[in-house]
Motif scaffolding. Structure first.
Motif, PDB file in Angstrom:
ATOM      1  N   THR A  17       9.355  -9.612 -24.734  1.00  0.00           N
ATOM      2  CA  THR A  17       8.642  -9.004 -25.854  1.00  0.00           C
ATOM      3  C   THR A  17       7.768 -10.061 -26.531  1.00  0.00           C
ATOM      4  O   THR A  17       8.070 -11.251 -26.501  1.00  0.00           O
ATOM      5  CB  THR A  17       9.620  -8.395 -26.880  1.00  0.00           C
ATOM      6  N   GLY A  18       6.678  -9.589 -27.130  1.00  0.00           N
ATOM      7  CA  GLY A  18       5.729 -10.542 -27.703  1.00  0.00           C
ATOM      8  C   GLY A  18       5.190 -11.475 -26.639  1.00  0.00           C
ATOM      9  O   GLY A  18       4.929 -12.649 -26.888  1.00  0.00           O
ATOM     10  N   GLY A  19       4.974 -10.932 -25.436  1.00  0.00           N
ATOM     11  CA  GLY A  19       4.614 -11.760 -24.297  1.00  0.00           C
ATOM     12  C   GLY A  19       3.131 -11.951 -24.075  1.00  0.00           C
ATOM     13  O   GLY A  19       2.728 -12.514 -23.056  1.00  0.00           O
ATOM     14  N   SER A  20       2.300 -11.522 -25.019  1.00  0.00           N
ATOM     15  CA  SER A  20       0.859 -11.575 -24.782  1.00  0.00           C
ATOM     16  C   SER A  20       0.228 -12.900 -25.179  1.00  0.00           C
ATOM     17  O   SER A  20      -0.921 -13.180 -24.799  1.00  0.00           O
ATOM     18  CB  SER A  20       0.161 -10.443 -25.549  1.00  0.00           C
ATOM     19  N   ARG A  21       0.949 -13.725 -25.917  1.00  0.00           N
ATOM     20  CA  ARG A  21       0.362 -15.001 -26.350  1.00  0.00           C
ATOM     21  C   ARG A  21       1.466 -15.958 -26.782  1.00  0.00           C
ATOM     22  O   ARG A  21       2.636 -15.590 -26.869  1.00  0.00           O
ATOM     23  CB  ARG A  21      -0.623 -14.783 -27.504  1.00  0.00           C
ATOM     24  N   LYS A  37       9.916 -10.570 -11.334  1.00  0.00           N
ATOM     25  CA  LYS A  37       8.974  -9.500 -11.605  1.00  0.00           C
ATOM     26  C   LYS A  37       8.902  -9.381 -13.121  1.00  0.00           C
ATOM     27  O   LYS A  37       9.880  -9.020 -13.772  1.00  0.00           O
ATOM     28  CB  LYS A  37       9.454  -8.190 -10.988  1.00  0.00           C
ATOM     29  N   VAL A  38       7.754  -9.715 -13.685  1.00  0.00           N
ATOM     30  CA  VAL A  38       7.630  -9.883 -15.123  1.00  0.00           C
ATOM     31  C   VAL A  38       6.983  -8.662 -15.767  1.00  0.00           C
ATOM     32  O   VAL A  38       5.987  -8.128 -15.272  1.00  0.00           O
ATOM     33  CB  VAL A  38       6.800 -11.143 -15.451  1.00  0.00           C
ATOM     34  N   VAL A  39       7.558  -8.237 -16.890  1.00  0.00           N
ATOM     35  CA  VAL A  39       6.950  -7.218 -17.744  1.00  0.00           C
ATOM     36  C   VAL A  39       6.792  -7.826 -19.125  1.00  0.00           C
ATOM     37  O   VAL A  39       7.760  -8.369 -19.689  1.00  0.00           O
ATOM     38  CB  VAL A  39       7.809  -5.947 -17.837  1.00  0.00           C
ATOM     39  N   ILE A  40       5.584  -7.771 -19.684  1.00  0.00           N
ATOM     40  CA  ILE A  40       5.349  -8.273 -21.031  1.00  0.00           C
ATOM     41  C   ILE A  40       4.938  -7.111 -21.926  1.00  0.00           C
ATOM     42  O   ILE A  40       4.208  -6.217 -21.519  1.00  0.00           O
ATOM     43  CB  ILE A  40       4.276  -9.388 -21.070  1.00  0.00           C
ATOM     44  N   SER A  41       5.443  -7.136 -23.145  1.00  0.00           N
ATOM     45  CA  SER A  41       5.081  -6.104 -24.112  1.00  0.00           C
ATOM     46  C   SER A  41       4.516  -6.761 -25.364  1.00  0.00           C
ATOM     47  O   SER A  41       4.861  -7.897 -25.704  1.00  0.00           O
ATOM     48  CB  SER A  41       6.291  -5.238 -24.482  1.00  0.00           C
ATOM     49  N   VAL A  65       3.069  -3.475 -21.105  1.00  0.00           N
ATOM     50  CA  VAL A  65       3.420  -2.253 -21.820  1.00  0.00           C
ATOM     51  C   VAL A  65       3.048  -2.440 -23.288  1.00  0.00           C
ATOM     52  O   VAL A  65       3.547  -3.360 -23.950  1.00  0.00           O
ATOM     53  CB  VAL A  65       4.926  -1.926 -21.718  1.00  0.00           C
ATOM     54  N   VAL A  66       2.176  -1.589 -23.791  1.00  0.00           N
ATOM     55  CA  VAL A  66       1.832  -1.619 -25.205  1.00  0.00           C
ATOM     56  C   VAL A  66       2.988  -0.999 -25.990  1.00  0.00           C
ATOM     57  O   VAL A  66       3.380   0.142 -25.738  1.00  0.00           O
ATOM     58  CB  VAL A  66       0.531  -0.850 -25.477  1.00  0.00           C
ATOM     59  N   SER A  67       3.539  -1.767 -26.923  1.00  0.00           N
ATOM     60  CA  SER A  67       4.679  -1.278 -27.685  1.00  0.00           C
ATOM     61  C   SER A  67       4.766  -2.031 -29.006  1.00  0.00           C
ATOM     62  O   SER A  67       4.787  -3.262 -29.028  1.00  0.00           O
ATOM     63  CB  SER A  67       5.981  -1.465 -26.896  1.00  0.00           C
ATOM     64  N   ASP A  68       4.813  -1.295 -30.104  1.00  0.00           N
ATOM     65  CA  ASP A  68       5.011  -1.873 -31.432  1.00  0.00           C
ATOM     66  C   ASP A  68       6.495  -1.752 -31.760  1.00  0.00           C
ATOM     67  O   ASP A  68       6.996  -0.669 -32.067  1.00  0.00           O
ATOM     68  CB  ASP A  68       4.172  -1.137 -32.471  1.00  0.00           C
ATOM     69  N   ALA A  77      11.131   4.435 -25.154  1.00  0.00           N
ATOM     70  CA  ALA A  77       9.975   4.640 -24.279  1.00  0.00           C
ATOM     71  C   ALA A  77       9.573   3.345 -23.586  1.00  0.00           C
ATOM     72  O   ALA A  77       9.133   3.361 -22.422  1.00  0.00           O
ATOM     73  CB  ALA A  77       8.803   5.206 -25.073  1.00  0.00           C
ATOM     74  N   LEU A  78       9.702   2.210 -24.277  1.00  0.00           N
ATOM     75  CA  LEU A  78       9.422   0.922 -23.650  1.00  0.00           C
ATOM     76  C   LEU A  78      10.374   0.687 -22.484  1.00  0.00           C
ATOM     77  O   LEU A  78       9.952   0.288 -21.390  1.00  0.00           O
ATOM     78  CB  LEU A  78       9.574  -0.194 -24.693  1.00  0.00           C
ATOM     79  N   VAL A  79      11.651   0.951 -22.709  1.00  0.00           N
ATOM     80  CA  VAL A  79      12.632   0.775 -21.638  1.00  0.00           C
ATOM     81  C   VAL A  79      12.365   1.762 -20.505  1.00  0.00           C
ATOM     82  O   VAL A  79      12.477   1.419 -19.322  1.00  0.00           O
ATOM     83  CB  VAL A  79      14.057   0.924 -22.199  1.00  0.00           C
ATOM     84  N   ASP A  80      11.969   2.996 -20.853  1.00  0.00           N
ATOM     85  CA  ASP A  80      11.599   3.977 -19.828  1.00  0.00           C
ATOM     86  C   ASP A  80      10.525   3.420 -18.901  1.00  0.00           C
ATOM     87  O   ASP A  80      10.616   3.556 -17.666  1.00  0.00           O
ATOM     88  CB  ASP A  80      11.045   5.252 -20.480  1.00  0.00           C
ATOM     89  N   ASP A  81       9.492   2.797 -19.488  1.00  0.00           N
ATOM     90  CA  ASP A  81       8.372   2.286 -18.696  1.00  0.00           C
ATOM     91  C   ASP A  81       8.822   1.198 -17.729  1.00  0.00           C
ATOM     92  O   ASP A  81       8.383   1.161 -16.568  1.00  0.00           O
ATOM     93  CB  ASP A  81       7.278   1.737 -19.623  1.00  0.00           C
ATOM     94  N   VAL A  82       9.679   0.302 -18.210  1.00  0.00           N
ATOM     95  CA  VAL A  82      10.134  -0.790 -17.339  1.00  0.00           C
ATOM     96  C   VAL A  82      11.023  -0.241 -16.222  1.00  0.00           C
ATOM     97  O   VAL A  82      10.873  -0.612 -15.047  1.00  0.00           O
ATOM     98  CB  VAL A  82      10.883  -1.861 -18.146  1.00  0.00           C
TER      99      VAL A  82
END
Length: 257
Positions: A17-21, A37-41, A65-68, A77-82
């Motif tokens: 989480t908070g993986g964009s920067r 296999k990396v997922v960043i939100s 995954v865009v998630s606030d 929904a975030l967990v659903d996507d992953v």
């Protein structure tokens, strides 16, 4: 298994989480380099796109995954996507966070709630969701909570971050409590406590006290883009299979004095 193999993460699925920067992007890069296999939100799609491009340049393919996370009701929904993309979550890095500076007597209600909601509530609800839907059924997983040395001590003179300090202390004991409860499922829960690293969050503070921080740090430097990677890979890998409920300060020795 040899020691080199214990650090490998080939095929495992990691959510950062908070993986964009900042620190989150650095840690996503490290996990990808070790075979994850990396997922960043994160909240902002454009920053996630930039992060994905950055990771690809470094040989890391990442799903975004865009998630606030302040919208607690959206966490499932975030967990659903992953899970839809990869079927499981082996490693969860609770990195997203916020801070706010103001003297305690003037601290805004909204600021307190924002910091505590993102730094404490969101990791709890996300961890609970990941645990009961992936890690507990699979009897294994690695949870790494990004706390801070601010959770180990009071505020320095002229630093007014009471909500941040309080939230990071909460994350350290959240780590210990959860480790004692979920150990029976084969889940390791540990925390990293970064010191001062240049980032968007710390920029204003370091502009004011950066020279003093360096002077009072035994290693005489701030953290850089690589300094969290080793600690994260250790906690995420089989190298730490008998370590849980612990926190590690990565701060150049500042918390030791």
């Amino acid at each position: 298994m040899g020691i080199r193999e214990r650090f490998r993460l080939d095929g495992r699925v990691a959510l950062v989480t908070g993986g964009s920067r900042g620190l989150g992007l650095q840690m996503a890069e490290a996990l990808g380099e070790m075979g994850c296999k990396v997922v960043i939100s994160a909240r902002k799609a454009d920053e996630l796109d930039e992060a994905q491009t950055h990771l690809k340049r470094h040989g890391v393919e990442a799903k975004t995954v865009v998630s606030d996370l302040q919208q607690i009701e959206r966490i499932p929904a975030l967990v659903d996507d992953v899970l839809a993309a990869h079927g499981r979550i082996d490693i969860l890095v609770n990195n997203a966070g916020a801070t706010w500076g103001a003297p305690t007597e003037d601290y805004p209600d909204a600021a307190w709630h924002k910091v505590m909601n993102l730094n404490v509530n969101a990791p709890f609800f996300l961890t609970r969701e990941v645990g009961r839907r992936s890690m507990i059924p699979r009897r294994g997983g690695k949870i790494v909570n990004i706390a801070s040395i601010a959770g180990l001590r009071g505020m320095g003179r002229g630093v007014h971050t009471i909500a941040y300090n309080t939230s990071k202390a909460a994350m350290i004991n959240f780590t210990r409590a959860l480790a004692s409860e979920w150990g029976r499922y084969g889940i390791n829960v540990n925390a990293i406590c970064p010191g001062f690293f240049p980032s968007k969050m710390s920029a204003g503070l370091l502009d004011t006290i950066g020279d003093e921080v360096i002077r009072r740090t035994p290693l005489q430097r701030l953290g850089d883009d690589d300094d969290l990677k080793g600690a994260l890979v250790y906690f995420a890998s089989d190298a730490s299979r008998h370590v849980t409920g612990q926190y590690l300060a990565v701060d150049g020795g500042r918390s030791a004095i």
